[in-house]
Design a protein around this motif. Structure first.
Motif, short mmCIF file in Angstrom:
data_model
loop_
_atom_site.label_atom_id
_atom_site.label_comp_id
_atom_site.label_asym_id
_atom_site.label_seq_id
_atom_site.Cartn_x
_atom_site.Cartn_y
_atom_site.Cartn_z
N LEU A 194 -7.05 1.50 30.92
CA LEU A 194 -8.07 2.54 30.83
C LEU A 194 -8.70 2.82 32.20
O LEU A 194 -9.14 3.94 32.46
CB LEU A 194 -9.15 2.11 29.83
CG LEU A 194 -9.82 3.23 29.03
CD1 LEU A 194 -8.80 4.00 28.20
CD2 LEU A 194 -10.90 2.65 28.13
N PRO B 52 -4.15 5.05 30.25
CA PRO B 52 -3.68 3.98 29.37
C PRO B 52 -2.38 4.34 28.66
O PRO B 52 -1.99 5.51 28.62
CB PRO B 52 -4.83 3.87 28.35
CG PRO B 52 -5.35 5.27 28.26
CD PRO B 52 -5.25 5.83 29.66
N HIS C 157 -3.14 2.74 23.18
CA HIS C 157 -4.46 2.18 23.49
C HIS C 157 -5.47 2.56 22.41
O HIS C 157 -5.59 3.72 22.03
CB HIS C 157 -4.95 2.69 24.85
CG HIS C 157 -5.98 1.80 25.47
ND1 HIS C 157 -7.25 1.65 24.95
CD2 HIS C 157 -5.92 0.99 26.56
CE1 HIS C 157 -7.93 0.80 25.70
NE2 HIS C 157 -7.15 0.38 26.67
#
Length: 299
Positions: free
Chosen positions: A202, A208, A212
Motif C-alpha cells: 500500500l 498494492p 489487498h
C-alpha cells in the motif's frame, strides 16, 4: 538469538506478489547473504510450498550462516480447507517443511495467522504441538503470527511462546504495535518481529496487489503519505523502511524481497535512514484511519 535489523520475507519467492523466476529469487537470496541480511522467513502457504522449496535450494550449502523461520497451520486459500491447527497436523507440518528447506531444524516455527483457528485448537492443540517440536530440536524457538493485535497478545500473555510476528501494524500508516503488542511482549519476555513495512504494497509507488484487503479510506491515506513524500523529495519506500526499523522493541523487520534491486533499497534504508524530522512530519500529517484496517480471522 540475535536477528539482523531487517529480514528477508520470502513470500515473493512463492509468487505471492507476482510471478518470479527461480533464478531471480536465488540471486536475491544470495545477494541478501552477501549484504549481511541472513534472516529468512517463509511458510508452506507461500506459493503452496513453492517458497519453502525455492528457499531450500537457494540456501543449499550455506545453512549454517542463516536464520530460518517457517510456519505451520495455514496451507491453502480458503477457510474450510486452508487452516489446520490440530496437534497432528502441526507436528507433521514441521517435518514436511524441513524436507523442503533441506535442513534438520528451523530457528523459529510460527503458527500462521492464528486468528483463523478456534481458540480451543490454538490453546489445546497447536501450542502444545509447538512445545513438543521445540523439545525435539526441530525448532530452536517457537511463536505465533497474525493480524489482530489482541489475538496475538492473548497468546503472548500465556508465556508459552518465545516470539510473536505482527504485520501491517508497525509502519508509517499504522504504528499501533508500539502501543500494545510490544508492551505486552516486554512484560512476558517475548521477542517481536514486525512484517510488511510497506503495508503489503500500500505504501509502494506501484501500488498494492489486486488481492489487498484495505478499504478505500486506507488506500487514500496511503496515497496521501506517498504524495507527501514526493513533496518532501523523499522516497516513500526509504521513509517507510526507516520508520519501521526505528520502532523501539522490534527485533527485526521482515521485508518481502523479489530481486537484488529491492534488496539494495532495503540495505540503503538501514545504512542511511531517512531523517527523524522527516518521519515525524509524515506521522504528524498522515490521515487518521480509525478502527482496524480490515477484518481478519474468525475471532
Amino acid at each position: 538469538m540475535d536477528l539482523p535489523v531487517v529480514g528477508f520475507g520470502s513470500a515473493p519467492l512463492g509468487g505471492e506478489y507476482g510471478a518470479i523466476g527461480e533464478s531471480e529469487g536465488v540471486r536475491a537470496v544470495r545477494a541478501s547473504l552477501e549484504a549481511g541480511v541472513n534472516f529468512f522467513d517463509t511458510s508452506p502457504y507461500y506459493g503452496r510450498t513453492l517458497s519453502e522449496s525455492r528457499l531450500g535450494r537457494a540456501l543449499a550449502g550455506v545453512r549454517g550462516d542463516t536464520v530460518i523461520s517457517t510456519k505451520a497451520g495455514r496451507y491453502g486459500q480458503h477457510q474450510q480447507d486452508g487452516f489446520d491447527f490440530s496437534y497432528a497436523r502441526i507436528t507433521a507440518s514441521i517435518d514436511e517443511s524441513l524436507s523442503r528447506l533441506r535442513t534438520d531444524y528451523v530457528d523459529i516455527l510460527f503458527l500462521h495467522d492464528i486468528e483463523f483457528g478456534k481458540a480451543s485448537a490454538i490453546f489445546d492443540e497447536a501450542l502444545p504441538a509447538l512445545a513438543d517440536v521445540k523439545k525435539s530440536g526441530k525448532a530452536r524457538f517457537v511463536g505465533v503470527s497474525g493480524y489482530p493485535l489482541d489475538v496475538l497478545a492473548e497468546v503472548v500473555e500465556t508465556g508459552a511462546i518465545d516470539v510473536v510476528l505482527s504485520y501491517c501494524h508497525g509502519d508509517l500508516l499504522d504504528g499501533s504495535i508500539a502501543d500494545s503488542l510490544i508492551l505486552s511482549a516486554r512484560a512476558h519476555g517475548c521477542g517481536v518481529v514486525s512484517a510488511s513495512p510497506l503495508h503489503m504494497g500500500l505504501l509502494s509507488p506501484a501500488g498494492p496487489p489486486p488481492w489487498h484487503p484495505a478499504s478505500l479510506e486506507r488506500r487514500r491515506a496511503a496515497r496521501a503519505l506517498i504524495d507527501r513524500c514526493d513533496a518532501l523529495g523523499v522516497s516513500v519506500v526509504a521513509a517507510a523502511l526507516s520508520y519501521s526499523i526505528g520502532i523501539d522493541g522490534v527485533a527485526s523487520v521482515l521485508v518481502g524481497i523479489s530481486n537484488p534491486t529491492e534488496l539494495a533499497a532495503v540495505v540503503a534504508a538501514v545504512r542511511e535512514p531517512v531523517d527523524r524530522a522527516v518521519l515525524d512530519d509524515l506521522v504528524a500529517t498522515r490521515i487518521p484511519v480509525g478502527g482496524k484496517p480490515w477484518a481478519s480471522g474468525i475471532r
